[in-house]
Design a protein around this motif. Structure first.
Motif, PDB file in Angstrom:
ATOM      1  N   PHE A  77     -22.100  24.544 -25.721  1.00  0.00           N
ATOM      2  CA  PHE A  77     -22.482  23.147 -25.991  1.00  0.00           C
ATOM      3  C   PHE A  77     -21.619  22.551 -27.114  1.00  0.00           C
ATOM      4  N   GLU A  78     -21.335  23.350 -28.139  1.00  0.00           N
ATOM      5  CA  GLU A  78     -20.514  22.857 -29.258  1.00  0.00           C
ATOM      6  C   GLU A  78     -19.132  22.428 -28.758  1.00  0.00           C
ATOM      7  N   LEU A  79     -18.522  23.287 -27.932  1.00  0.00           N
ATOM      8  CA  LEU A  79     -17.168  22.957 -27.450  1.00  0.00           C
ATOM      9  C   LEU A  79     -17.215  21.716 -26.558  1.00  0.00           C
ATOM     10  N   GLN A  80     -18.183  21.677 -25.665  1.00  0.00           N
ATOM     11  CA  GLN A  80     -18.257  20.539 -24.738  1.00  0.00           C
ATOM     12  C   GLN A  80     -18.459  19.230 -25.497  1.00  0.00           C
ATOM     13  N   SER A 253     -17.674  31.813 -20.097  1.00  0.00           N
ATOM     14  CA  SER A 253     -18.200  32.711 -21.131  1.00  0.00           C
ATOM     15  C   SER A 253     -18.218  32.034 -22.494  1.00  0.00           C
ATOM     16  N   ALA A 254     -19.183  32.439 -23.312  1.00  0.00           N
ATOM     17  CA  ALA A 254     -19.253  31.923 -24.683  1.00  0.00           C
ATOM     18  C   ALA A 254     -18.001  32.315 -25.465  1.00  0.00           C
ATOM     19  N   ASP A 255     -17.462  33.496 -25.168  1.00  0.00           N
ATOM     20  CA  ASP A 255     -16.259  33.947 -25.899  1.00  0.00           C
ATOM     21  C   ASP A 255     -15.093  32.973 -25.682  1.00  0.00           C
ATOM     22  N   ALA A 256     -14.910  32.557 -24.411  1.00  0.00           N
ATOM     23  CA  ALA A 256     -13.798  31.636 -24.120  1.00  0.00           C
ATOM     24  C   ALA A 256     -13.997  30.331 -24.884  1.00  0.00           C
ATOM     25  N   CYS A 257     -15.234  29.840 -24.917  1.00  0.00           N
ATOM     26  CA  CYS A 257     -15.486  28.561 -25.611  1.00  0.00           C
ATOM     27  C   CYS A 257     -15.301  28.714 -27.115  1.00  0.00           C
ATOM     28  N   TRP A 258     -15.721  29.828 -27.644  1.00  0.00           N
ATOM     29  CA  TRP A 258     -15.583  30.056 -29.092  1.00  0.00           C
ATOM     30  C   TRP A 258     -14.106  30.076 -29.485  1.00  0.00           C
TER      31      TRP A 258
END
Ligand SMILES: Cc1ncc(COP(=O)(O)O)c(C=O)c1O
Length: 403
Positions: A77-80, A253-258
Protein backbone atom coordinates in the motif's frame (compact mmCIF):
# COMPACT_ATOMS: atom_id res chain seq x y z
CA UNK A 1 25.40 19.86 -31.12
CA UNK A 2 23.72 21.52 -28.14
CA UNK A 3 22.70 19.13 -25.38
CA UNK A 4 19.04 19.58 -24.37
CA UNK A 5 18.88 20.03 -20.61
CA UNK A 6 16.45 18.12 -18.43
CA UNK A 7 14.19 19.19 -15.59
CA UNK A 8 11.77 17.19 -13.50
CA UNK A 9 8.04 17.42 -14.23
CA UNK A 10 6.19 19.67 -11.82
CA UNK A 11 3.56 18.35 -9.42
CA UNK A 12 1.63 21.39 -8.16
CA UNK A 13 -0.73 19.05 -6.26
CA UNK A 14 2.11 17.92 -3.95
CA UNK A 15 2.86 19.96 -0.82
CA UNK A 16 6.57 20.07 -1.79
CA UNK A 17 8.80 19.58 -4.82
CA UNK A 18 9.15 16.13 -6.39
CA UNK A 19 12.59 15.68 -4.83
CA UNK A 20 11.23 16.21 -1.32
CA UNK A 21 8.21 14.04 -2.08
CA UNK A 22 10.46 11.17 -3.20
CA UNK A 23 12.26 11.26 0.12
CA UNK A 24 9.14 11.45 2.26
CA UNK A 25 6.33 9.62 0.46
CA UNK A 26 5.54 6.02 1.39
CA UNK A 27 6.83 6.18 4.97
CA UNK A 28 3.64 6.54 7.04
CA UNK A 29 3.82 3.01 8.41
CA UNK A 30 7.40 3.55 9.68
CA UNK A 31 6.32 5.69 12.63
CA UNK A 32 5.09 2.75 14.74
CA UNK A 33 8.55 1.18 14.72
CA UNK A 34 10.50 4.46 15.08
CA UNK A 35 12.43 3.50 11.94
CA UNK A 36 13.15 5.72 8.96
CA UNK A 37 11.90 3.11 6.51
CA UNK A 38 8.50 1.42 6.51
CA UNK A 39 8.54 -2.16 7.75
CA UNK A 40 8.63 -5.04 5.29
CA UNK A 41 5.36 -6.85 6.05
CA UNK A 42 5.11 -10.30 4.46
CA UNK A 43 1.79 -12.03 4.96
CA UNK A 44 -0.66 -14.55 3.64
CA UNK A 45 -2.98 -14.42 6.65
CA UNK A 46 -4.09 -11.13 8.12
CA UNK A 47 -5.77 -11.00 11.54
CA UNK A 48 -8.55 -8.70 12.71
CA UNK A 49 -9.30 -7.86 16.36
CA UNK A 50 -13.11 -8.05 16.09
CA UNK A 51 -15.71 -9.72 13.91
CA UNK A 52 -16.89 -6.28 12.84
CA UNK A 53 -13.36 -5.42 11.62
CA UNK A 54 -13.13 -8.77 9.83
CA UNK A 55 -16.45 -8.16 8.05
CA UNK A 56 -15.48 -4.57 7.23
CA UNK A 57 -12.24 -5.75 5.60
CA UNK A 58 -14.25 -7.16 2.71
CA UNK A 59 -15.78 -3.78 1.97
CA UNK A 60 -12.46 -2.00 1.44
CA UNK A 61 -10.88 -1.42 -1.94
CA UNK A 62 -9.02 -4.55 -3.03
CA UNK A 63 -5.23 -3.98 -3.26
CA UNK A 64 -5.58 -0.88 -1.09
CA UNK A 65 -6.76 -2.14 2.26
CA UNK A 66 -5.98 -5.19 4.44
CA UNK A 67 -8.15 -8.28 3.91
CA UNK A 68 -6.04 -11.29 2.81
CA UNK A 69 -2.36 -11.50 1.82
CA UNK A 70 -3.15 -11.56 -1.88
CA UNK A 71 -4.45 -8.02 -1.83
CA UNK A 72 -1.33 -6.76 -0.04
CA UNK A 73 -0.05 -5.41 3.24
CA UNK A 74 1.09 -1.98 4.35
CA UNK A 75 4.27 -2.47 2.29
CA UNK A 76 2.42 -2.77 -1.03
CA UNK A 77 0.00 0.00 0.00
CA UNK A 78 2.86 2.41 0.81
CA UNK A 79 4.45 1.94 -2.61
CA UNK A 80 1.16 2.20 -4.48
CA UNK A 81 0.18 5.38 -2.65
CA UNK A 82 3.60 6.93 -3.24
CA UNK A 83 3.44 6.12 -6.96
CA UNK A 84 -0.11 7.45 -7.26
CA UNK A 85 0.97 10.74 -5.64
CA UNK A 86 4.07 11.03 -7.84
CA UNK A 87 1.94 10.43 -10.91
CA UNK A 88 -0.82 12.86 -10.00
CA UNK A 89 -3.26 9.94 -10.00
CA UNK A 90 -5.92 8.77 -7.56
CA UNK A 91 -4.82 5.19 -7.48
CA UNK A 92 -2.09 2.68 -8.33
CA UNK A 93 -2.11 -1.10 -8.70
CA UNK A 94 1.09 -3.12 -8.27
CA UNK A 95 1.47 -6.29 -10.34
CA UNK A 96 4.25 -8.89 -10.55
CA UNK A 97 5.96 -7.43 -13.64
CA UNK A 98 5.61 -4.72 -16.24
CA UNK A 99 4.25 -7.23 -18.73
CA UNK A 100 1.68 -8.47 -16.22
CA UNK A 101 0.49 -4.86 -15.85
CA UNK A 102 0.16 -4.56 -19.63
CA UNK A 103 -1.69 -7.89 -19.76
CA UNK A 104 -4.01 -6.81 -16.94
CA UNK A 105 -4.95 -3.56 -18.70
CA UNK A 106 -5.35 -5.12 -22.16
CA UNK A 107 -7.23 -8.10 -20.73
CA UNK A 108 -9.62 -5.83 -18.85
CA UNK A 109 -10.57 -4.06 -22.09
CA UNK A 110 -10.61 -7.00 -24.50
CA UNK A 111 -14.00 -8.28 -25.70
CA UNK A 112 -14.93 -10.74 -28.47
CA UNK A 113 -15.60 -8.54 -31.48
CA UNK A 114 -14.30 -5.46 -29.66
CA UNK A 115 -11.51 -3.35 -31.11
CA UNK A 116 -8.22 -2.43 -29.42
CA UNK A 117 -6.04 0.10 -31.24
CA UNK A 118 -2.37 -0.52 -30.68
CA UNK A 119 0.44 1.82 -31.60
CA UNK A 120 3.00 0.34 -34.05
CA UNK A 121 6.36 -0.30 -32.44
CA UNK A 122 5.14 -1.05 -28.91
CA UNK A 123 7.23 -3.41 -26.75
CA UNK A 124 7.40 -6.77 -28.61
CA UNK A 125 5.70 -8.87 -25.90
CA UNK A 126 2.80 -6.36 -25.82
CA UNK A 127 2.24 -6.97 -29.50
CA UNK A 128 2.71 -10.73 -29.09
CA UNK A 129 0.09 -10.73 -26.32
CA UNK A 130 -2.37 -9.00 -28.64
CA UNK A 131 -1.62 -11.29 -31.57
CA UNK A 132 -1.31 -14.59 -29.72
CA UNK A 133 -3.73 -14.23 -26.79
CA UNK A 134 -6.33 -11.57 -27.57
CA UNK A 135 -6.79 -12.17 -31.31
CA UNK A 136 -7.58 -15.92 -30.88
CA UNK A 137 -10.26 -14.82 -28.38
CA UNK A 138 -11.84 -12.85 -31.25
CA UNK A 139 -10.75 -9.46 -29.91
CA UNK A 140 -9.85 -7.31 -32.90
CA UNK A 141 -6.48 -5.57 -32.70
CA UNK A 142 -5.50 -2.95 -35.25
CA UNK A 143 -2.28 -0.97 -35.28
CA UNK A 144 -1.75 2.72 -36.01
CA UNK A 145 1.44 4.70 -36.50
CA UNK A 146 0.40 8.31 -35.77
CA UNK A 147 -2.45 10.41 -34.42
CA UNK A 148 -3.57 11.08 -38.02
CA UNK A 149 -3.63 7.34 -38.73
CA UNK A 150 -5.56 6.71 -35.52
CA UNK A 151 -8.18 9.30 -36.50
CA UNK A 152 -9.20 7.13 -39.46
CA UNK A 153 -9.50 3.97 -37.37
CA UNK A 154 -11.00 5.09 -34.06
CA UNK A 155 -14.73 4.79 -33.46
CA UNK A 156 -16.85 5.00 -30.32
CA UNK A 157 -17.06 1.19 -30.55
CA UNK A 158 -13.31 0.87 -29.84
CA UNK A 159 -12.52 -0.40 -26.36
CA UNK A 160 -9.01 0.91 -25.79
CA UNK A 161 -6.20 2.86 -27.42
CA UNK A 162 -2.78 1.60 -26.31
CA UNK A 163 0.37 3.66 -26.85
CA UNK A 164 3.99 3.55 -25.72
CA UNK A 165 6.26 6.59 -25.76
CA UNK A 166 8.77 6.31 -27.21
CA UNK A 167 8.12 2.97 -28.91
CA UNK A 168 10.52 0.20 -27.90
CA UNK A 169 13.53 -0.18 -30.22
CA UNK A 170 12.23 2.15 -32.97
CA UNK A 171 12.11 4.95 -30.35
CA UNK A 172 9.28 6.46 -32.40
CA UNK A 173 7.30 9.24 -30.78
CA UNK A 174 3.57 9.69 -31.10
CA UNK A 175 1.63 12.89 -30.46
CA UNK A 176 0.28 11.88 -27.03
CA UNK A 177 -1.96 14.94 -26.63
CA UNK A 178 -3.52 14.50 -30.07
CA UNK A 179 -4.09 10.75 -29.50
CA UNK A 180 -5.72 11.42 -26.12
CA UNK A 181 -7.92 14.21 -27.51
CA UNK A 182 -9.13 11.99 -30.37
CA UNK A 183 -9.87 9.11 -28.00
CA UNK A 184 -11.58 11.34 -25.43
CA UNK A 185 -13.87 12.74 -28.14
CA UNK A 186 -15.10 9.16 -28.75
CA UNK A 187 -15.17 8.24 -25.05
CA UNK A 188 -12.41 5.65 -25.52
CA UNK A 189 -9.78 5.27 -22.75
CA UNK A 190 -6.08 5.59 -23.54
CA UNK A 191 -3.51 3.36 -21.85
CA UNK A 192 0.16 4.25 -22.18
CA UNK A 193 3.30 2.28 -21.44
CA UNK A 194 5.17 5.15 -19.78
CA UNK A 195 8.12 3.11 -18.51
CA UNK A 196 10.83 5.07 -20.36
CA UNK A 197 10.03 8.51 -18.95
CA UNK A 198 8.79 7.58 -15.46
CA UNK A 199 6.57 10.26 -13.82
CA UNK A 200 9.72 12.38 -13.42
CA UNK A 201 10.20 13.01 -17.15
CA UNK A 202 6.71 12.30 -18.50
CA UNK A 203 3.53 13.52 -16.83
CA UNK A 204 1.28 11.01 -18.57
CA UNK A 205 -2.02 11.91 -16.87
CA UNK A 206 -1.61 15.65 -17.41
CA UNK A 207 -1.25 14.94 -21.13
CA UNK A 208 -4.57 13.06 -21.12
CA UNK A 209 -3.53 9.44 -20.56
CA UNK A 210 -6.19 7.56 -18.54
CA UNK A 211 -4.09 4.54 -17.57
CA UNK A 212 -0.30 4.84 -17.23
CA UNK A 213 1.66 1.60 -17.09
CA UNK A 214 5.18 1.43 -15.70
CA UNK A 215 7.54 -1.51 -15.70
CA UNK A 216 8.93 -0.54 -12.28
CA UNK A 217 11.48 -3.27 -12.98
CA UNK A 218 13.36 -0.48 -14.81
CA UNK A 219 14.14 3.00 -13.46
CA UNK A 220 11.60 3.20 -10.64
CA UNK A 221 13.41 0.41 -8.82
CA UNK A 222 16.66 1.16 -10.63
CA UNK A 223 18.85 -1.58 -9.21
CA UNK A 224 18.22 -4.53 -11.56
CA UNK A 225 16.97 -6.77 -8.77
CA UNK A 226 13.17 -6.52 -8.85
CA UNK A 227 10.37 -7.44 -11.30
CA UNK A 228 7.36 -5.17 -10.80
CA UNK A 229 4.56 -3.37 -12.63
CA UNK A 230 2.81 -0.21 -11.43
CA UNK A 231 -0.34 1.07 -13.12
CA UNK A 232 -1.83 4.46 -12.25
CA UNK A 233 -5.08 6.25 -13.01
CA UNK A 234 -8.36 7.33 -11.50
CA UNK A 235 -10.46 4.76 -9.62
CA UNK A 236 -12.92 4.76 -12.51
CA UNK A 237 -10.21 4.25 -15.15
CA UNK A 238 -8.63 1.39 -13.17
CA UNK A 239 -11.85 -0.31 -12.11
CA UNK A 240 -11.87 -3.06 -14.77
CA UNK A 241 -8.12 -3.65 -14.38
CA UNK A 242 -8.36 -3.85 -10.59
CA UNK A 243 -11.23 -6.28 -10.71
CA UNK A 244 -9.41 -8.37 -13.37
CA UNK A 245 -6.31 -8.52 -11.15
CA UNK A 246 -8.50 -9.55 -8.23
CA UNK A 247 -10.26 -12.27 -10.23
CA UNK A 248 -7.03 -13.70 -11.64
CA UNK A 249 -5.19 -13.78 -8.31
CA UNK A 250 -2.57 -11.21 -9.23
CA UNK A 251 -0.24 -10.55 -6.32
CA UNK A 252 3.09 -8.83 -5.98
CA UNK A 253 5.48 -9.67 -3.15
CA UNK A 254 6.04 -7.25 -0.29
CA UNK A 255 9.79 -7.67 -0.83
CA UNK A 256 9.57 -6.33 -4.39
CA UNK A 257 7.55 -3.32 -3.22
CA UNK A 258 9.90 -2.62 -0.33
CA UNK A 259 12.91 -2.62 -2.66
CA UNK A 260 11.10 -0.41 -5.17
CA UNK A 261 10.29 2.08 -2.40
CA UNK A 262 13.99 2.18 -1.60
CA UNK A 263 14.74 2.73 -5.29
CA UNK A 264 12.30 5.66 -5.47
CA UNK A 265 14.34 7.59 -2.89
CA UNK A 266 17.09 8.27 -5.44
CA UNK A 267 15.05 8.43 -8.66
CA UNK A 268 15.45 12.22 -8.91
CA UNK A 269 19.24 11.83 -8.72
CA UNK A 270 19.52 8.94 -11.11
CA UNK A 271 17.23 10.15 -13.91
CA UNK A 272 19.03 13.44 -14.72
CA UNK A 273 22.33 11.58 -14.66
CA UNK A 274 21.01 8.95 -17.09
CA UNK A 275 19.80 11.84 -19.27
CA UNK A 276 23.11 13.71 -19.51
CA UNK A 277 25.19 10.55 -19.91
CA UNK A 278 22.89 9.03 -22.55
CA UNK A 279 22.96 12.26 -24.54
CA UNK A 280 26.73 12.48 -24.37
CA UNK A 281 27.18 8.90 -25.55
CA UNK A 282 24.42 9.18 -28.20
CA UNK A 283 25.89 12.40 -29.60
CA UNK A 284 29.38 10.94 -29.69
CA UNK A 285 28.14 7.74 -31.36
CA UNK A 286 26.24 9.64 -34.02
CA UNK A 287 29.59 11.09 -35.24
CA UNK A 288 31.31 7.70 -35.66
CA UNK A 289 31.78 6.25 -39.17
CA UNK A 290 30.57 2.77 -38.13
CA UNK A 291 27.20 4.20 -37.09
CA UNK A 292 24.41 4.76 -39.59
CA UNK A 293 21.87 6.36 -37.23
CA UNK A 294 21.17 6.85 -33.54
CA UNK A 295 17.49 6.58 -32.71
CA UNK A 296 16.99 8.74 -29.64
CA UNK A 297 14.28 11.42 -29.54
CA UNK A 298 16.33 13.68 -27.27
CA UNK A 299 18.79 14.24 -30.14
CA UNK A 300 17.88 17.41 -32.05
CA UNK A 301 18.39 15.47 -35.31
CA UNK A 302 15.82 12.78 -34.39
CA UNK A 303 12.48 12.94 -36.27
CA UNK A 304 10.65 12.64 -32.93
CA UNK A 305 12.56 15.47 -31.26
CA UNK A 306 9.78 18.10 -31.43
CA UNK A 307 7.27 15.68 -29.88
CA UNK A 308 9.78 14.65 -27.24
CA UNK A 309 10.28 18.33 -26.35
CA UNK A 310 6.53 18.85 -26.13
CA UNK A 311 5.82 15.94 -23.80
CA UNK A 312 9.02 15.07 -21.95
CA UNK A 313 11.27 16.98 -19.60
CA UNK A 314 14.19 14.57 -19.94
CA UNK A 315 15.42 11.41 -21.66
CA UNK A 316 16.93 8.51 -19.76
CA UNK A 317 19.32 5.79 -20.86
CA UNK A 318 18.08 3.33 -23.46
CA UNK A 319 18.33 4.14 -27.14
CA UNK A 320 18.84 2.27 -30.38
CA UNK A 321 21.78 2.42 -32.75
CA UNK A 322 21.74 1.35 -36.40
CA UNK A 323 25.15 0.13 -37.51
CA UNK A 324 26.70 0.46 -40.94
CA UNK A 325 26.60 -2.95 -42.69
CA UNK A 326 28.85 -5.42 -40.88
CA UNK A 327 29.28 -9.17 -40.78
CA UNK A 328 27.92 -11.40 -38.02
CA UNK A 329 31.42 -12.32 -36.72
CA UNK A 330 32.43 -8.63 -36.62
CA UNK A 331 29.18 -7.80 -34.79
CA UNK A 332 29.86 -10.58 -32.28
CA UNK A 333 33.46 -9.42 -31.73
CA UNK A 334 32.28 -5.85 -31.16
CA UNK A 335 29.67 -6.79 -28.55
CA UNK A 336 31.90 -9.25 -26.73
CA UNK A 337 34.84 -6.85 -26.53
CA UNK A 338 32.92 -4.17 -24.62
CA UNK A 339 34.23 -3.88 -21.09
CA UNK A 340 31.63 -1.74 -19.32
CA UNK A 341 28.44 -2.80 -21.13
CA UNK A 342 26.90 -6.01 -19.84
CA UNK A 343 25.25 -8.18 -22.50
CA UNK A 344 21.68 -8.56 -21.35
CA UNK A 345 18.03 -7.76 -21.88
CA UNK A 346 16.50 -4.97 -19.82
CA UNK A 347 17.49 -1.44 -18.87
CA UNK A 348 16.79 1.08 -16.14
CA UNK A 349 19.38 -0.18 -13.66
CA UNK A 350 22.52 1.61 -12.56
CA UNK A 351 24.65 -0.34 -15.06
CA UNK A 352 25.20 0.01 -18.78
CA UNK A 353 23.91 -2.72 -21.07
CA UNK A 354 24.11 -3.71 -24.71
CA UNK A 355 22.00 -6.14 -26.71
CA UNK A 356 21.21 -6.86 -30.34
CA UNK A 357 17.84 -5.23 -31.02
CA UNK A 358 15.96 -7.43 -33.40
CA UNK A 359 12.99 -5.73 -35.08
CA UNK A 360 9.68 -7.60 -34.99
CA UNK A 361 9.73 -8.50 -38.71
CA UNK A 362 13.22 -10.07 -38.51
CA UNK A 363 12.60 -12.20 -35.43
CA UNK A 364 12.95 -15.90 -36.04
CA UNK A 365 15.53 -15.56 -38.84
CA UNK A 366 18.53 -17.76 -37.99
CA UNK A 367 20.98 -15.09 -39.22
CA UNK A 368 20.34 -11.35 -39.22
CA UNK A 369 21.03 -9.43 -42.44
CA UNK A 370 24.38 -7.61 -42.38
CA UNK A 371 22.79 -4.25 -43.21
CA UNK A 372 20.59 -2.41 -40.76
CA UNK A 373 21.78 -4.25 -37.67
CA UNK A 374 20.42 -2.63 -34.56
CA UNK A 375 21.89 -2.40 -31.08
CA UNK A 376 20.16 -1.27 -27.98
CA UNK A 377 22.34 0.51 -25.46
CA UNK A 378 21.36 1.38 -21.95
CA UNK A 379 23.57 4.09 -20.52
CA UNK A 380 24.05 3.53 -16.82
CA UNK A 381 25.59 5.61 -14.08
CA UNK A 382 29.24 4.99 -14.99
CA UNK A 383 31.38 7.85 -16.29
CA UNK A 384 30.14 8.61 -19.84
CA UNK A 385 33.77 9.26 -20.81
CA UNK A 386 34.66 5.70 -19.83
CA UNK A 387 31.69 4.42 -21.82
CA UNK A 388 32.74 6.39 -24.93
CA UNK A 389 36.32 5.12 -24.56
CA UNK A 390 34.99 1.55 -24.30
CA UNK A 391 32.89 1.99 -27.45
CA UNK A 392 35.77 3.74 -29.26
CA UNK A 393 38.01 0.74 -28.61
CA UNK A 394 35.37 -1.72 -29.85
CA UNK A 395 33.92 0.09 -32.89
CA UNK A 396 36.86 -0.62 -35.27
CA UNK A 397 36.12 -4.35 -34.79
CA UNK A 398 32.88 -3.83 -36.72
CA UNK A 399 34.91 -3.15 -39.85
CA UNK A 400 36.78 -6.45 -39.69
CA UNK A 401 36.03 -9.30 -42.12
CA UNK A 402 34.38 -12.60 -41.44
CA UNK A 403 37.49 -14.28 -39.97
C1 LIG B 1 8.82 -0.54 -22.56
C2 LIG B 1 8.67 -1.78 -21.73
N1 LIG B 1 7.48 -2.02 -21.17
C3 LIG B 1 7.27 -3.11 -20.42
C4 LIG B 1 8.28 -4.02 -20.18
C5 LIG B 1 7.98 -5.25 -19.38
O1 LIG B 1 8.45 -5.13 -18.10
P1 LIG B 1 8.81 -6.42 -17.22
O2 LIG B 1 10.13 -6.90 -17.76
O3 LIG B 1 8.85 -5.91 -15.84
O4 LIG B 1 7.73 -7.42 -17.44
C6 LIG B 1 9.54 -3.79 -20.73
C7 LIG B 1 10.64 -4.74 -20.46
O5 LIG B 1 11.69 -4.69 -21.05
C8 LIG B 1 9.74 -2.65 -21.54
O6 LIG B 1 10.92 -2.40 -22.10
Amino acid sequence: MKTPACTLTSRPDLPASLETALVHLGRDSAAASHAVNPPLVRASTLLFPTLADFKASNGGCVFESPRYGRSGTSTQFELQQAMARLSGAESCIATPSGLSAIAAVLGAHARPGGLILLQEGVYGPTRALCEQVLAPLQCRVETFCSAEDLAGKLTAASFLVFIEVPGSLTMQMVDVGAVCALAAAQGVPVACDATWGTPLFFDAHRHGVDIAIHAATKYLNGHSDVMLGLTTGSYAALEATRSGCDRTGSHVSADACWLALRGLRTLHLRMPRHHTSALQVAQWLSLQPQIERVLFPALPTDPGHALWQRYFTGAPGPFTVELAPCSEPAFTRFIESLQWFGLGTSWGGFESLVMPAIPHHLRGLPVQPDAGRLLRLHIGLESPDDLCRDLAAALPLLQGGAG
